[in-house]
Design a protein around this motif. Structure first.
Motif, PDB file in Angstrom:
ATOM      1  N   GLU A 183     -25.044 -16.892 -18.961  1.00 22.19           N
ATOM      2  CA  GLU A 183     -25.182 -16.801 -20.061  1.00 22.19           C
ATOM      3  C   GLU A 183     -26.153 -17.925 -20.650  1.00 22.19           C
ATOM      4  O   GLU A 183     -26.570 -17.737 -22.136  1.00 22.19           O
ATOM      5  CB  GLU A 183     -23.950 -17.103 -19.868  1.00 22.19           C
ATOM      6  N   ARG A 184     -26.423 -19.005 -20.281  1.00 23.30           N
ATOM      7  CA  ARG A 184     -27.425 -20.151 -20.676  1.00 23.30           C
ATOM      8  C   ARG A 184     -28.544 -20.585 -19.712  1.00 23.30           C
ATOM      9  O   ARG A 184     -28.308 -20.196 -18.757  1.00 23.30           O
ATOM     10  CB  ARG A 184     -26.410 -20.999 -21.085  1.00 23.30           C
ATOM     11  N   GLU A 185     -29.315 -20.185 -19.883  1.00 22.06           N
ATOM     12  CA  GLU A 185     -30.615 -21.063 -19.198  1.00 22.06           C
ATOM     13  C   GLU A 185     -30.747 -21.973 -19.091  1.00 22.06           C
ATOM     14  O   GLU A 185     -30.864 -22.936 -20.040  1.00 22.06           O
ATOM     15  CB  GLU A 185     -32.173 -20.205 -19.863  1.00 22.06           C
ATOM     16  N   VAL A 186     -31.533 -22.781 -17.943  1.00 24.19           N
ATOM     17  CA  VAL A 186     -31.664 -24.477 -17.742  1.00 24.19           C
ATOM     18  C   VAL A 186     -33.442 -24.373 -18.933  1.00 24.19           C
ATOM     19  O   VAL A 186     -33.962 -23.984 -18.751  1.00 24.19           O
ATOM     20  CB  VAL A 186     -32.018 -24.028 -16.565  1.00 24.19           C
ATOM     21  N   GLN A 187     -32.598 -25.622 -19.513  1.00 26.26           N
ATOM     22  CA  GLN A 187     -33.593 -26.280 -20.484  1.00 26.26           C
ATOM     23  C   GLN A 187     -35.211 -26.590 -19.387  1.00 26.26           C
ATOM     24  O   GLN A 187     -34.805 -27.258 -18.280  1.00 26.26           O
ATOM     25  CB  GLN A 187     -33.303 -27.064 -20.858  1.00 26.26           C
ATOM     26  N   GLY A 188     -35.810 -26.593 -19.894  1.00 30.13           N
ATOM     27  CA  GLY A 188     -37.538 -27.066 -19.472  1.00 30.13           C
ATOM     28  C   GLY A 188     -38.096 -25.579 -18.550  1.00 30.13           C
ATOM     29  O   GLY A 188     -37.409 -25.060 -18.448  1.00 30.13           O
ATOM     30  N   SER A 189     -39.194 -25.693 -18.906  1.00 29.58           N
ATOM     31  CA  SER A 189     -39.641 -24.859 -18.405  1.00 29.58           C
ATOM     32  C   SER A 189     -41.680 -25.584 -17.852  1.00 29.58           C
ATOM     33  O   SER A 189     -41.914 -26.617 -18.041  1.00 29.58           O
ATOM     34  CB  SER A 189     -40.713 -24.113 -19.224  1.00 29.58           C
ATOM     35  N   LEU A 190     -42.591 -24.396 -16.941  1.00 25.86           N
ATOM     36  CA  LEU A 190     -43.729 -25.447 -16.471  1.00 25.86           C
ATOM     37  C   LEU A 190     -45.211 -25.612 -17.665  1.00 25.86           C
ATOM     38  O   LEU A 190     -45.472 -27.179 -17.717  1.00 25.86           O
ATOM     39  CB  LEU A 190     -44.592 -24.233 -15.517  1.00 25.86           C
ATOM     40  N   HIS A 191     -44.500 -24.466 -19.195  1.00 23.44           N
ATOM     41  CA  HIS A 191     -45.473 -25.498 -20.056  1.00 23.44           C
ATOM     42  C   HIS A 191     -45.488 -26.466 -20.599  1.00 23.44           C
ATOM     43  O   HIS A 191     -46.202 -26.820 -21.345  1.00 23.44           O
ATOM     44  CB  HIS A 191     -45.463 -24.211 -20.959  1.00 23.44           C
ATOM     45  N   GLU A 192     -43.791 -27.228 -20.800  1.00 23.94           N
ATOM     46  CA  GLU A 192     -42.925 -27.893 -20.449  1.00 23.94           C
ATOM     47  C   GLU A 192     -43.746 -29.213 -21.015  1.00 23.94           C
ATOM     48  O   GLU A 192     -43.795 -30.590 -21.079  1.00 23.94           O
ATOM     49  CB  GLU A 192     -42.048 -28.448 -21.436  1.00 23.94           C
ATOM     50  N   MET A 193     -44.094 -29.888 -19.233  1.00 26.60           N
ATOM     51  CA  MET A 193     -44.749 -30.137 -17.804  1.00 26.60           C
ATOM     52  C   MET A 193     -46.492 -31.055 -18.787  1.00 26.60           C
ATOM     53  O   MET A 193     -47.305 -30.205 -18.071  1.00 26.60           O
ATOM     54  CB  MET A 193     -44.629 -29.745 -16.740  1.00 26.60           C
ATOM     55  N   GLU A 194     -46.573 -32.115 -18.610  1.00 26.77           N
ATOM     56  CA  GLU A 194     -47.488 -32.701 -18.721  1.00 26.77           C
ATOM     57  C   GLU A 194     -48.150 -32.653 -17.672  1.00 26.77           C
ATOM     58  O   GLU A 194     -49.500 -32.745 -17.136  1.00 26.77           O
ATOM     59  CB  GLU A 194     -47.509 -34.080 -19.682  1.00 26.77           C
ATOM     60  N   PHE A 195     -47.824 -33.130 -16.467  1.00 26.79           N
ATOM     61  CA  PHE A 195     -48.161 -32.841 -15.181  1.00 26.79           C
ATOM     62  C   PHE A 195     -47.286 -32.272 -14.036  1.00 26.79           C
ATOM     63  O   PHE A 195     -46.262 -32.429 -14.211  1.00 26.79           O
ATOM     64  CB  PHE A 195     -48.655 -34.872 -14.734  1.00 26.79           C
ATOM     65  N   LEU A 196     -48.319 -31.682 -13.135  1.00 20.19           N
ATOM     66  CA  LEU A 196     -47.505 -30.816 -12.688  1.00 20.19           C
ATOM     67  C   LEU A 196     -46.985 -31.916 -11.046  1.00 20.19           C
ATOM     68  O   LEU A 196     -48.342 -32.588  -9.967  1.00 20.19           O
ATOM     69  CB  LEU A 196     -48.261 -29.214 -12.271  1.00 20.19           C
ATOM     70  N   VAL A 197     -45.955 -31.767 -10.556  1.00 16.41           N
ATOM     71  CA  VAL A 197     -46.248 -32.206  -9.570  1.00 16.41           C
ATOM     72  C   VAL A 197     -45.394 -32.159  -8.345  1.00 16.41           C
ATOM     73  O   VAL A 197     -44.356 -31.497  -8.128  1.00 16.41           O
ATOM     74  CB  VAL A 197     -44.780 -34.222 -10.292  1.00 16.41           C
ATOM     75  N   LEU A 198     -45.806 -32.504  -7.174  1.00 18.16           N
ATOM     76  CA  LEU A 198     -45.275 -31.391  -5.875  1.00 18.16           C
ATOM     77  C   LEU A 198     -44.900 -32.705  -4.903  1.00 18.16           C
ATOM     78  O   LEU A 198     -45.307 -33.370  -4.801  1.00 18.16           O
ATOM     79  CB  LEU A 198     -46.748 -30.901  -5.128  1.00 18.16           C
ATOM     80  N   GLU A 199     -43.962 -32.408  -4.772  1.00 17.40           N
ATOM     81  CA  GLU A 199     -43.347 -32.948  -3.821  1.00 17.40           C
ATOM     82  C   GLU A 199     -42.764 -32.325  -2.609  1.00 17.40           C
ATOM     83  O   GLU A 199     -42.045 -31.182  -1.908  1.00 17.40           O
ATOM     84  CB  GLU A 199     -41.377 -33.090  -4.270  1.00 17.40           C
ATOM     85  N   LEU A 200     -43.080 -33.327  -1.504  1.00 18.93           N
ATOM     86  CA  LEU A 200     -42.555 -32.995  -0.055  1.00 18.93           C
ATOM     87  C   LEU A 200     -41.565 -32.289   0.831  1.00 18.93           C
ATOM     88  O   LEU A 200     -40.681 -33.793  -0.198  1.00 18.93           O
ATOM     89  CB  LEU A 200     -43.341 -33.569   0.674  1.00 18.93           C
ATOM     90  N   LYS A 201     -41.148 -31.376   1.123  1.00 15.48           N
ATOM     91  CA  LYS A 201     -39.668 -32.050   2.011  1.00 15.48           C
ATOM     92  C   LYS A 201     -39.406 -32.156   2.804  1.00 15.48           C
ATOM     93  O   LYS A 201     -39.102 -32.843   3.139  1.00 15.48           O
ATOM     94  CB  LYS A 201     -39.643 -30.203   2.249  1.00 15.48           C
ATOM     95  N   ASN A 202     -40.873 -32.628   3.766  1.00 15.06           N
ATOM     96  CA  ASN A 202     -40.691 -33.768   4.817  1.00 15.06           C
ATOM     97  C   ASN A 202     -41.362 -34.758   4.310  1.00 15.06           C
ATOM     98  O   ASN A 202     -43.496 -34.343   4.829  1.00 15.06           O
ATOM     99  CB  ASN A 202     -40.819 -33.788   6.069  1.00 15.06           C
TER     100      ASN A 202
END
Length: 376
Positions: A183-202
């Motif tokens: 019923e409701r979308e989660v706020q935030g999308s890729l186009h709104e991010m100034e930088f893309l950050v990769l987070e390692l799982k390990n």
């Protein structure tokens, strides 16, 4: 079973050292994650396997509230004009109170569907054949993000009588495929991010450096620029080029392959006898022997019978036989040049999983095991 495990370890040890994996499999995009949602509801249509309303008062209260919202008064019943009202007692066994849980995928749109899990709260014996009534699913912020309803799919069953009961799986929990409507979308999308950050799982320093080098090597040939910068050993910041969209950019970066580095670890589960040895585990040269000591205690009581016409009494004299047997053991030299040689040395001793666990713990105590030992 032991041979299968050892064969699996040998197969992993003899595999190619260049086990390259895709970046998308070892790193996530910060900000794009699932969100947990939960709700409380009622399951109806059960064949006498629902909650006992006397033992689960919350089920009765929920049922009364649901019926009152539909214009049906079940809390009080008027017997006559001269007598006061008395409370109505519900006797149904076809209703069960449940908790509904789900993971809200990232970037999911309103109107899409997702699976939900339904679990019983009261003393219901089975949810087989039940239907979940419309239930609101809320996130940690208290807002409603989805609504769930539908027939429950239960994998287990439980049947029985007064003297015997047969069950398989868990009949008090099930799933509803595509049972929740967003019923409701989660706020935030890729186009709104100034930088893309990769987070390692390990998180690992070596792995982060290899990912950084692979991305910059690719970007240098395609975009003529260095676009990746390390923040710490678990995050890498990406500066997206202007002439490409974020989706295509992340698709190209995610397909790059690197060889992740793993710490030297030995994982031991004493309950199941499982031993997992990492590829980089090393053992300094040590001599190991392992013997099995078996002690058998046997009770052989002897009856002492007195002579005829004597005043003695018949008594039972205890007699205990103790046997100790220690099987012969071989002495093997373990030198952890690689995982394959370590496994070969353990196999020479002819150990069971319990023996391997005891030897690895003893080698760690002696300071010869160059790895972290994790006991589960």
């Amino acid at each position: 079973m032991t041979r299968v495990l050892l064969a699996l370890v040998l197969l992993l040890a003899t595999a190619s050292a260049q086990a390259a994996v895709r970046i998308k499999d070892i790193a996530d995009i910060k900000g794009l994650r699932e969100n947990q949602i939960v709700g409380y509801g009622l399951v109806i249509g059960l064949n006498g396997t629902g909650d006992t309303l006397r033992n689960a008062p919350f089920t009765e209260q929920s049922l009364q509230s649901m019926l009152e919202n539909m214009g049906i008064n079940v809390r009080n019943e008027t017997t006559s004009t001269n007598n006061p009202t008395r409370p109505t007692t519900l006797r149904t066994r076809n209703v069960a109170a449940v908790m509904v849980t789900a993971d809200l995928p990232p970037s999911i749109g309103a109107g899409e569907r997702m699976d939900v899990t339904v679990s019983s709260l009261g003393d219901a014996t089975s949810l087989l054949g039940g239907t979940l009534v419309m239930t609101s699913l809320r996130a940690a912020d208290g807002a409603v993000y989805a609504v769930a309803q539908g027939a429950i799919t239960v994998a287990g069953y439980s049947v029985g009588g007064q003297a015997q009961n047969v069950s398989q799986g868990t009949p008090t929990a099930g799933r509803i495929p595509n049972g929740a409507l967003v019923e409701r979308e989660v706020q935030g999308s890729l186009h709104e991010m100034e930088f893309l950050v990769l987070e390692l799982k390990n998180p690992d320093f070596v792995t982060a450096t290899r990912i950084l080098d692979a991305i910059n090597r690719y970007a240098g040939g395609r975009y003529r620029a260095q676009i990746a910068f390390e923040r710490d050993y678990r995050t890498i910041v990406l500066s997206k080029p202007r002439n490409i969209g974020p989706v295509r950019f992340l698709a190209e970066i995610g397909e790059l392959t690197v060889e992740p580095d793993t710490p030297a670890r030995v994982v031991i589960n004493e309950r199941t006898g499982t031993v997992v040895i990492g590829r980089d585990v090393r053992i300094s040269t040590v001599a190991v022997t392992h013997g099995n000591l078996t002690v058998r205690v046997t009770e052989l009581p002897v009856v002492s019978q007195p002579a005829p016409f004597s005043r003695g009494q018949t008594v039972v004299v205890p007699q205990t036989v103790v046997e100790a047997n220690e099987a012969g053991a071989q002495v093997a030299i373990l030198s952890g040049v690689d995982l394959q040689r370590l496994v070969r040395g353990l196999n020479q001793i002819g150990l069971k999983p319990s023996g391997i666990i005891a030897i690895l713990q003893a080698i760690k105590t002696a300071g010869a095991l160059q790895a972290d030992v994790i006991v589960q």
